[in-house]
Design a protein around this motif. Structure first.
Motif, PDB file in Angstrom:
ATOM      1  N   THR A 112      56.399  33.908  37.405  1.00  0.00           N
ATOM      2  CA  THR A 112      55.760  32.661  36.985  1.00  0.00           C
ATOM      3  C   THR A 112      56.232  32.255  35.593  1.00  0.00           C
ATOM      4  OG1 THR A 112      53.826  33.892  36.280  1.00  0.00           O
ATOM      5  CG2 THR A 112      53.701  32.845  38.423  1.00  0.00           C
ATOM      6  N   SER A 120      59.104  30.089  36.086  1.00  0.00           N
ATOM      7  CA  SER A 120      58.625  28.766  36.493  1.00  0.00           C
ATOM      8  C   SER A 120      58.118  27.978  35.298  1.00  0.00           C
ATOM      9  CB  SER A 120      57.484  28.887  37.510  1.00  0.00           C
ATOM     10  OG  SER A 120      57.951  29.460  38.699  1.00  0.00           O
ATOM     11  N   ASP A 155      52.069  35.375  30.702  1.00  0.00           N
ATOM     12  CA  ASP A 155      52.885  35.832  31.827  1.00  0.00           C
ATOM     13  C   ASP A 155      53.603  37.140  31.514  1.00  0.00           C
ATOM     14  OD1 ASP A 155      52.142  33.691  33.372  1.00  0.00           O
ATOM     15  OD2 ASP A 155      53.939  32.509  32.973  1.00  0.00           O
TER      16      ASP A 155
END
Length: 920
Positions: A791, A794, A783
């Motif tokens: 993300t 997340s 990421d």
RNA sequence: GCCCUGGUGGUGGAAUUGGUAGACACGCGGGACUUAAAAUCCCGUGAUCAGUGAUGAUUGUGCGGGUUCAAGUCCCGCCCGGGGUACCA
């Protein structure tokens, strides 16, 4: 223990300062990485929540690289010269340096609270004489260089004068604006004054009469990228075309290199495309057309040499030098009237009237060199003096502008492509079979274009030619608050100041307006002279100071050079540059040009300043509205507003939460609303909302300080990233911030405990826990490297949720997790890292590595039904090829785990990892 | 006009680049704890339909076609939003 973000953040911000944590020095034993933000112009309004988006993203990347063992240069400074401070000075009489300093301190205060890992010891301010001497120095070098088109690089002017003295200028392939050809003898016979005047047409920084964008309201000229739709980008004032003696940079000489250089850059395709369009390369030919009654031939530029048999008239730009030569006495009056009409129009009217056709017949005729036909020469402002040769051959059948002109003035139109329909509009497409075109007839357009140019060259009436849309950059500004030019005038000729006398510092003046005589503000300065000669009164434009600042960060205290050879060799260029797209045709073009020039003169090795570029999106405001029933002081909730006749009123977003209005704060907000009444829905007042630009007048400005006070800098940082992809523009909506704040609290209680819950332990983690950790490491690394910071956040959340489900508070799992989190939320990471017993900063830790052992997924399958058949998808461990997959399928088959009562009919190998198995 | 971009639940956005669409979060609904609130935790949440129920079926990534065992993702034709540029011959 509670998560006291306020105390934690203050503590670590102080620690970083005291320990010089982010100070970097050259260290040849470690690989370097240079992360740069576009430095801000410190405006009076301070930062709003949108500004730090890019700084946070770059900070995450810089910190990540540091954890990977790179020696990271991550500096910050200020683009401090500029218009707003000067205009404020005009109004208040306060020196712009004073306001600038004040704004800059405010910026610094706000930036510090966000926990950014800048090495402030390297700060560069463009208005600091210690820095702008290098801007002046570069200008002097540009003055003393010319561009050799054959070698494709800048060379010293001395080389050029040597060539002139030896062979004149006829054979010199230089970027120039010289209209004169001279021999060596002629050159040697010239006096110094004449030679210097001629050389100005060759210098990379040159003084010339140019058509410029003059903005009367701002009292200054502007570069092309500072004008949009005929209005100034700053302020939106009217801009007119005017001829003035101005300094320019011969950036057009670098057009091809600027285009070619884009290929090697990791910039978004969109941005590269914007620059390519701005440079506007077009391939074609220059062709000479004989003019009836004159010996001289008229030179035109065309990209469609194939259509030369369809030329029915010629068009000159109104400013073309040919206008006078071809105008016949009987047409003189009409031509002059037209020229006058064109002159009077300003830029905006011109743009607005692009659809109306205007022009005048000059009375002259040109001869088509291929057909011998005589065609009339017209004058029209749809032809631009500044592009190509300022003259065109008009082919109305195959060019829409020529078509409109021909229709308007009833000129003949000759179609040249078989079967094309030109009854309503021209046929501009480069396709079809040529006809009516002599030796080109029967060829396709694609074949005919080169064939026509070959013929032009064979006959010696022209040659292949590439034109660029890119214009030279006008470099003078009739303003005070900018870099003074290191230029003085002797008998009206410009000379450069001695390098040892740099910097030429900006003098103090009594007012910041132009003088009574209309001179720039520097005309007010006392003793504004050099060796008794007057100094230049203009200052440099905003882009001057921002074109090479990234080099000075490498070596900020150097008083001998912009950057030392050693520092330049180590830091090279910027590995990652983060900033907005609005600089696509300005700063990012000028910096690339400037860097190439510095490369040419041997100051730096690199030819491009910014290897990888990320354009962060804009953060828009999310405005809230209340609805006042007309004629009352009664406000109705958004869901019920249609039942009343209401006025929509912006309401301060800071007194609204999740679109629910805080009634008490609303009453206190403005005296008018003190006795407001409300019609509620479900006991609450719901506000309406809209996405608008973040601005004071819409009461939708959220500043980072208030968010930090409430949730902490770590939450702000995570939330800004969580909002969406960095590159994307998106509205700021404080509604979701609770989610990331909750995540930090969860992490905190896992590591440090909460209430009576125990804190971390040193137990050996289970296989399942390791699997969670290593899956997270791999994902986070991916990421970060792909700039998917939203993300990544997340991923952290999922990891913490999973650990919480397992009640896992094991240090061996949490510590690597905290190190990975450090780039995102450095303060909490430091605090927890210290709680684990470390006495160094988490900055010195190493980014954990994913262990493949825990990444191999167990083989599993999913039943999927399709067209009445059941289809099984079998996912295999990484690294298994088709053959291995086949074996796996067989093994699986014999295992009979999932084939109860079913047989495999067909196995389809699709991609590397996935196999579809059809069963009945 | 031309050149880029993008269009996925109530919202912000995920989707290993052709492989269970809607991860994660907000919001919303329900529940636990509490005298109460806050905080915290648990469950549900694209739509429609069927069933007391676990569940099942249908439909679903701007619109219309196509390729494929499989399409948010690829191809063709449209519609809409955002950005760049605009007499550049």
């Amino acid at each position: 223990m509670e998560y006291d973000f306020n105390a934690i953040e203050k503590k670590w911000q102080r620690y970083w300062v005291e320990h010089n944590t982010y100070k970097v020095t050259e260290d040849p034993s470690r690989p370097k990485y240079y992360v740069l933000d576009m430095f801000p112009y410190p405006s009076g309004a301070g930062l709003h929540v949108g500004h730090p988006l890019g700084y946070i993203a770059s900070d995450i990347y810089a910190r990540y690289k540091r954890l990977q063992g790179f020696n990271v240069l991550h500096p910050m400074g200020y683009d401090a010269f500029g218009l707003p401070a000067e205009q404020y000075a005009i109004q208040t009489g306060q020196h712009p340096a004073v306001t600038t300093e004040k704004n800059l301190n405010r910026y610094r205060e706000q930036l510090d609270k966000i926990g950014l890992s800048f090495d402030w010891s390297r700060q560069v301010k463009t208005c600091d004489p210690k820095y702008y001497r290098w801007t002046q120095w570069a200008f002097i070098q540009m003055f003393h260089h010319w561009y050799d088109n054959d070698m494709q690089k800048a060379r010293p002017i001395a080389d050029l004068t040597a060539i002139f003295a030896r062979e004149g200028n006829a054979a010199v392939n230089a970027a120039n604006s010289c209209r004169r050809t001279f021999t060596a003898a002629e050159w040697n016979a010239m006096d110094e004054r004449e030679q210097l005047t001629l050389l100005l047409d060759y210098r990379i920084a040159y003084l010339a009469d140019t058509q410029v964008n003059w903005c009367p309201k701002l009292g200054t000229v502007l570069a092309n990228d500072e004008v949009k739709d005929g209005l100034s980008v700053r302020g939106g004032y009217e801009v007119v075309q005017k001829e003035m003696k101005q300094w320019s940079l011969r950036i057009s000489a670098y057009a091809q290199r600027l285009i070619d250089g884009l290929d090697g850059l990791e910039w978004s395709d969109a941005l590269k495309e914007i620059q390519r369009n701005w440079f506007g390369r077009s391939e074609g030919a220059e062709v000479y057309f004989p003019v009836k009654g004159l010996d001289e031939k008229m030179l035109i530029f065309t990209t469609r040499a194939d259509t030369i048999f369809g030329v029915t008239f010629m068009v000159l730009a109104p400013e073309s030098e040919w206008v006078d030569k071809v105008t016949t006495p009987d047409r003189r009056q009409a031509v002059d009237a037209y020229l006058e009409q064109v002159r009077k129009r300003n830029e905006r009217e011109r743009l607005a009237e692009t659809k109306t056709v205007s022009g005048v017949f000059s009375g002259g005729y040109a001869v088509n060199p291929f057909t011998g036909t005589e065609v009339p020469i017209w004058i029209s402002d749809y032809v631009l003096a500044s592009y190509g040769t300022g003259a065109i051959m008009a082919v109305p059948a195959h060019d829409s502008r020529d078509y409109a002109f021909a229709r308007h003035f009833d000129l003949p139109i000759i179609p040249l492509i078989e079967g094309c329909d030109i009854s309503e509009s021209s046929f501009d497409a480069k396709e079809g079979i040529m006809t009516n075109s002599g030796f080109l007839s029967g060829k396709t357009v694609q074949e005919a274009i080169p064939a026509a140019i070959d013929e032009v060259e064979r006959r010696g009436i022209g040659r292949r030619k590439v034109n660029y849309r890119l214009r030279d950059a006008i470099f003078s500004r009739q303003r005070y608050w900018g870099e003074p030019f290191p230029i003085y005038y002797k008998d009206g000729l410009p000379f450069t100041v001695d390098e040892k006398d740099l910097p030429i510092t900006l003098p103090d003046i009594d007012a910041y307006r132009p003088t009574e005589q209309g001179e720039p503000p520097l005309g007010r300065a006392k003793n504004w002279t050099y060796k008794g000669f007057p100094l230049e009164l203009c200052t440099m434009p905003g882009f001057a100071g921002s074109s090479a600042y990234y080099f000075h960060y490498m070596d900020p205290d150097n008083t001998e050079r912009l950057v030392s050879e050693k520092a330049a060799a180590y830091w090279q260029n910027v590995d990652l540059y983060v900033g907005g797209t609005e600089h696509a045709t300005g700063h990012l073009v000028y910096s690339r040009f400037w860097c190439k020039f510095l490369h040419d003169i041997g100051l730096v090795d690199v030819d491009e300043p910014f290897k990888k570029l990320i354009n962060q999106g804009m953060i828009q405001g999310r405005s809230n509205f209340v609805y006042r029933i007309k004629g009352t002081n009664k406000f109705v909730s958004a869901g019920l507003k249609d039942q009343y006749d209401t006025t929509e009123i912006h309401v301060d977003v800071n007194i609204v939460q999740n679109d629910v209005l805080d009634l008490e704060r609303f009453k206190a907000w403005m005296p008018d609303f003190a006795d407001a009444e409300f019609i509620l829905e479900d006991g609450r007042y719901i506000c309406g909302w809209a996405i608008e630009k973040m601005s004071k007048s819409m009461y939708n400005v959220v500043n980072p300080d208030s968010v930090i006070a409430r949730y902490g800098a770590d939450t702000l940082r995570l939330y800004e990233m969580f909002l969406g992809p960095v590159e994307q523009s998106k509205p700021w909506d404080t509604a979701g911030i609770e989610g990331v704040h909750r995540f930090l609290k969860k992490l905190w209680s896992l590591c440090c405990g909460r209430g009576d819950t125990p804190a971390f332990t040193d137990e050996e983690p289970t296989e399942a826990e390791y699997r969670i950790l290593h899956r997270t490491i791999r994902k986070i690394q991916h990421d970060i490297e792909t700039f998917s910071f939203n993300t990544a956040v997340s991923t952290f959340m999922i990891c913490v949720n999973d650990l919480q489900d397992l009640r896992c508070s094991k240090r061996r799992i949490l510590e690597p997790l905290v190190i990975m989190l450090a780039p995102f939320a450095p303060h909490i990471a430091e605090e927890i890292y210290a709680a684990f017993g470390h006495d160094t900063s988490v900055t010195d830790a190493r980014f954990p590595e994913a262990d493949e052992k825990y990444l191999v997924e167990n083989t599993f399958n999913y039943p999927v039904s399709f067209n009445g058949k059941t289809r099984f998808m079998l996912e295999l461990p990484l690294g298994i090829d088709a053959k291995g997959a086949e074996e796996a399928v067989l093994a699986h088959e014999t295992g009979q785990k999932w084939t109860e009562g079913k047989t495999i009919r067909k196995v389809i190998f699709v991609p590397k990892k996935i196999i579809n198995i059809v069963v009945n």
